[in-house]
Design a protein around this motif. Structure first.
Motif, mmCIF file in Angstrom:
data_model
loop_
_atom_site.group_PDB
_atom_site.id
_atom_site.type_symbol
_atom_site.label_atom_id
_atom_site.label_comp_id
_atom_site.label_asym_id
_atom_site.label_seq_id
_atom_site.Cartn_x
_atom_site.Cartn_y
_atom_site.Cartn_z
ATOM 1 N N SER A 121 28.732 33.971 -24.814
ATOM 2 C CA SER A 121 29.237 35.108 -24.055
ATOM 3 C C SER A 121 30.682 35.392 -24.463
ATOM 4 N N PRO A 122 31.164 36.606 -24.233
ATOM 5 C CA PRO A 122 32.563 36.907 -24.543
ATOM 6 C C PRO A 122 33.504 35.928 -23.846
ATOM 7 N N GLY A 123 34.400 35.334 -24.587
ATOM 8 C CA GLY A 123 35.374 34.402 -24.032
ATOM 9 C C GLY A 123 34.875 32.981 -23.872
ATOM 10 N N GLN A 124 33.603 32.727 -24.123
ATOM 11 C CA GLN A 124 33.070 31.374 -23.896
ATOM 12 C C GLN A 124 33.646 30.363 -24.875
ATOM 13 N N ALA A 125 33.788 30.730 -26.127
ATOM 14 C CA ALA A 125 34.356 29.804 -27.104
ATOM 15 C C ALA A 125 35.765 29.386 -26.700
ATOM 16 N N ASP A 126 36.547 30.329 -26.202
ATOM 17 C CA ASP A 126 37.905 30.002 -25.756
ATOM 18 C C ASP A 126 37.870 29.031 -24.581
ATOM 19 N N GLU A 127 36.922 29.218 -23.690
ATOM 20 C CA GLU A 127 36.793 28.304 -22.549
ATOM 21 C C GLU A 127 36.409 26.902 -23.010
ATOM 22 N N ILE A 128 35.505 26.807 -23.969
ATOM 23 C CA ILE A 128 35.118 25.488 -24.469
ATOM 24 C C ILE A 128 36.306 24.809 -25.139
ATOM 25 N N GLU A 129 37.065 25.563 -25.910
ATOM 26 C CA GLU A 129 38.248 24.973 -26.546
ATOM 27 C C GLU A 129 39.273 24.552 -25.491
ATOM 28 N N ARG A 130 39.369 25.293 -24.412
ATOM 29 C CA ARG A 130 40.293 24.909 -23.328
ATOM 30 C C ARG A 130 39.939 23.538 -22.771
ATOM 31 N N VAL A 131 38.662 23.321 -22.456
ATOM 32 C CA VAL A 131 38.287 22.047 -21.837
ATOM 33 C C VAL A 131 38.342 20.909 -22.855
ATOM 34 N N ARG A 132 38.113 21.214 -24.124
ATOM 35 C CA ARG A 132 38.265 20.167 -25.145
ATOM 36 C C ARG A 132 39.702 19.662 -25.182
ATOM 37 N N ARG A 133 40.651 20.581 -25.075
ATOM 38 C CA ARG A 133 42.065 20.180 -25.075
ATOM 39 C C ARG A 133 42.453 19.500 -23.768
ATOM 40 N N ALA A 134 41.906 19.970 -22.668
ATOM 41 C CA ALA A 134 42.325 19.486 -21.352
ATOM 42 C C ALA A 134 41.808 18.087 -21.033
ATOM 43 N N TYR A 135 40.619 17.750 -21.567
ATOM 44 C CA TYR A 135 39.961 16.507 -21.154
ATOM 45 C C TYR A 135 39.544 15.683 -22.373
ATOM 46 N N PRO A 136 40.502 15.136 -23.113
ATOM 47 C CA PRO A 136 40.140 14.372 -24.316
ATOM 48 C C PRO A 136 39.282 13.146 -24.018
ATOM 49 N N HIS A 137 39.349 12.626 -22.799
ATOM 50 C CA HIS A 137 38.542 11.452 -22.437
ATOM 51 C C HIS A 137 37.064 11.790 -22.251
ATOM 52 N N LEU A 138 36.735 13.081 -22.210
ATOM 53 C CA LEU A 138 35.333 13.495 -22.102
ATOM 54 C C LEU A 138 34.717 13.794 -23.469
ATOM 55 N N ILE A 139 35.508 13.678 -24.521
ATOM 56 C CA ILE A 139 35.119 14.117 -25.860
ATOM 57 C C ILE A 139 34.867 12.892 -26.750
ATOM 58 N N ASP A 140 33.958 13.001 -27.701
ATOM 59 C CA ASP A 140 33.697 11.887 -28.622
ATOM 60 C C ASP A 140 33.836 12.317 -30.083
ATOM 61 N N ASP A 141 34.755 13.223 -30.359
ATOM 62 C CA ASP A 141 34.911 13.758 -31.711
ATOM 63 C C ASP A 141 35.175 12.668 -32.749
ATOM 64 N N ALA A 142 35.982 11.669 -32.413
ATOM 65 C CA ALA A 142 36.325 10.623 -33.383
ATOM 66 C C ALA A 142 35.085 9.803 -33.731
ATOM 67 N N PHE A 143 34.278 9.498 -32.735
ATOM 68 C CA PHE A 143 33.038 8.749 -32.966
ATOM 69 C C PHE A 143 32.104 9.526 -33.879
ATOM 70 N N VAL A 144 31.958 10.805 -33.623
ATOM 71 C CA VAL A 144 31.084 11.638 -34.455
ATOM 72 C C VAL A 144 31.630 11.727 -35.878
ATOM 73 N N ALA A 145 32.925 11.949 -36.007
ATOM 74 C CA ALA A 145 33.515 12.085 -37.340
ATOM 75 C C ALA A 145 33.338 10.819 -38.169
ATOM 76 N N ALA A 146 33.394 9.661 -37.519
ATOM 77 C CA ALA A 146 33.287 8.388 -38.233
ATOM 78 C C ALA A 146 31.870 8.103 -38.715
ATOM 79 N N ASN A 147 30.873 8.737 -38.104
ATOM 80 C CA ASN A 147 29.477 8.394 -38.399
ATOM 81 C C ASN A 147 28.641 9.559 -38.916
#
Length: 347
Positions: free
Chosen positions: A309-335
């Motif tokens: 939806s319009p603006g949804q990508a921006d909202e997802i990026e907002r929560v990615r920045r706001a809550y790094p403890h909910l994200i597993d980007d490093a785990f995914v990148a390593a594997n």
């Protein structure tokens, strides 16, 4: 596997997405990578052919290969790993899909009643009984906003009398309706036999720690685990949160810091599931996160209307920045590179 006991112990079960390329063709490399990701993230199983997998695959020839790929990857899990297959349609179709899942080694079937919107109470129950004769059955209360229907206490009370029911996924995104399911289970006398799983992506952590009792001396019930679209992304972090919830539930005390995480996860889900757009971008939101992590090559969905939806990508990026403890980007990148390797050849 004793699927009933396994589910009652409590598991993290992601709703498995679908990986297509830019032309709408099944991307087998990414599809397998997703299952490998969930296994190594610590999930207790996957649900395939469900809403997050896009219900359209039940009519376009993709269901069988998608189910088969997940089952093939699960053989290498090296531990208990539940395979749950979604079934849809009228009774003949749902039974046929349950038989397919059984033949592929699936342990249980999650039955959508979306095609039975006009069916009577007795017709719904007959439909459920027919599918339960094929595989252990997980009931499914899908929110009406994405194709479900309102299912009252009386339905659930009778549903829990079906012998081969092993669990129920309560996903109406509605506190009153969720309580209907819980009360019906208690009143059925089978609360120790049938597992409660949350599908309320807007209330995940609170569902997992809040006990419920309907009479002063009655039985206390709580959700054992979750079968969730939200857990299709950031799964490694989700497993850690689930284990933390289990510890707090066992201790009978929930610290304020965990309640804060519960609110933050709901905020994150609001972005991924597109609450502002009335959930129209919920599947696309999951695809967006997985694409950003490099686990899938395209955000393409089966239906052209499944887009952000319009603006949804921006909202997802907002929560990615706001809550790094909910994200597993490093785990995914390593594997990720290893997960994306071609399938092993038999022999």
């Amino acid at each position: 596997m004793n699927i009933g006991s396994f589910l009652r112990h409590g598991q993290v079960i992601p709703a498995h997405p679908l990986a297509l390329d830019d032309h709408g063709v099944l991307d087998t490399r990414s599809q397998r990578a997703l299952t490998r990701y969930y296994i190594e993230a610590g999930a207790g199983g996957v649900a395939v052919g469900v809403h997050t997998t896009q219900f359209e695959i039940h009519g376009n020839g993709m269901l069988a290969p998608v189910l088969a790929m997940a089952a093939d990857e699960a053989t290498g899990a090296g531990r208990g790993f539940a395979l749950v297959s979604g079934a849809v349609g009228r009774t003949e179709q749902a039974v046929r899909e349950a038989e397919l899942a059984r033949d592929l080694g699936y342990h249980a079937v999650l039955l959508s009643l979306g095609a039975m919107r006009e069916a009577s109470h007795e017709e719904l129950l007959a439909h459920c009984r027919a599918v339960a004769e094929v595989l252990p059955l997980i009931g499914f209360y899908l929110q009406p906003a994405v194709g479900g229907r309102v299912l009252p206490y009386a339905f659930w009370r009778d549903f829990f009398a079906i012998d081969n029911v092993v669990a129920v996924k309560a996903a109406p995104f509605h506190r009153y309706w969720s309580l209907d399911v819980m009360r019906a289970l208690v009143d059925s006398g089978r609360a120790k036999e049938i597992a409660l799983y949350t599908g309320n992506d807007d209330h995940i952590l609170l569902d997992l720690v809040l006990p419920t009792r309907f009479t002063p001396e009655g039985e206390t019930v709580c959700f054992s685990g979750g079968l969730l679209g939200q857990w299709a992304v950031w799964t490694k972090a989700a497993v850690a949160l689930f284990e933390e919830a289990r510890l707090h539930r066992q201790a009978g005390s929930v610290p304020a810091e965990f309640l804060l995480k519960a609110q933050q996860l709901t905020d994150a889900n609001s972005a991924v599931f597109d609450v502002a757009g009335d959930f129209k971008g919920c599947v696309a939101g999951i695809q967006y996160v997985l694409r950003q992590q490099g686990l899938i090559s395209s955000m393409r969905c089966v239906s052209d209307h499944e887009v952000l939806s319009p603006g949804q990508a921006d909202e997802i990026e907002r929560v990615r920045r706001a809550y790094p403890h909910l994200i597993d980007d490093a785990f995914v990148a390593a594997n990720r590179a290893r997960w994306l390797e071609p399938a092993r050849k038999a022999g």
